[in-house]
Design an enzyme around this catalytic site. Sequence first.
Site, PDB file in Angstrom:
ATOM      1  N   MET A   1      11.911  45.918   9.732  1.00  0.00           N
ATOM      2  CA  MET A   1      11.270  45.717   8.732  1.00  0.00           C
ATOM      3  C   MET A   1      11.429  47.132   7.892  1.00  0.00           C
ATOM      4  O   MET A   1      11.005  48.224   8.263  1.00  0.00           O
ATOM      5  CB  MET A   1       9.601  45.758   8.656  1.00  0.00           C
ATOM      6  CG  MET A   1       8.906  45.658   7.471  1.00  0.00           C
ATOM      7  SD  MET A   1       7.298  45.046   7.582  1.00  0.00           S
ATOM      8  CE  MET A   1       6.297  45.865   8.949  1.00  0.00           C
ATOM      9  N   PRO A   2      12.334  47.259   6.858  1.00  0.00           N
ATOM     10  CA  PRO A   2      12.444  48.590   6.120  1.00  0.00           C
ATOM     11  C   PRO A   2      11.313  48.836   5.352  1.00  0.00           C
ATOM     12  O   PRO A   2      10.632  48.224   4.955  1.00  0.00           O
ATOM     13  CB  PRO A   2      13.564  48.202   5.287  1.00  0.00           C
ATOM     14  CG  PRO A   2      14.236  46.889   5.554  1.00  0.00           C
ATOM     15  CD  PRO A   2      13.164  46.050   6.382  1.00  0.00           C
ATOM     16  N   PHE A   3      11.030  50.236   5.598  1.00  0.00           N
ATOM     17  CA  PHE A   3       9.913  50.767   4.687  1.00  0.00           C
ATOM     18  C   PHE A   3      10.449  51.864   3.680  1.00  0.00           C
ATOM     19  O   PHE A   3      10.994  52.755   4.072  1.00  0.00           O
ATOM     20  CB  PHE A   3       8.912  51.305   5.450  1.00  0.00           C
ATOM     21  CG  PHE A   3       7.782  52.077   4.940  1.00  0.00           C
ATOM     22  CD1 PHE A   3       6.759  51.475   4.577  1.00  0.00           C
ATOM     23  CD2 PHE A   3       7.816  53.555   4.820  1.00  0.00           C
ATOM     24  CE1 PHE A   3       5.486  51.964   3.896  1.00  0.00           C
ATOM     25  CE2 PHE A   3       6.677  54.170   3.943  1.00  0.00           C
ATOM     26  CZ  PHE A   3       5.519  53.410   3.762  1.00  0.00           C
TER      27      PHE A   3
END
EC number: 5.3.2.-
Length: 67
Positions: A1-3
């Site tokens: 999950m990119p943040f």
Amino acid sequence: MPFVNIRITKDGVTAEQKKQLIAGVTQLLVDTLGKNPATTVVIIDEVETDNWGIGGESVTERRQQAS
């Protein structure tokens, strides 16, 4: 999950501009890294210019000197 956390000075950025930033950064991660947009998180933090320093001075001070 990119943040992704974007920090900008609080200078009257509109809701529409923020919407474009969120969409654009999300699409960049999709196009460049093949990330799933449904799990990509983008947060925009707006910082008061008194709380953002460059070269030992606040952005507020630097802008006052430049004008």
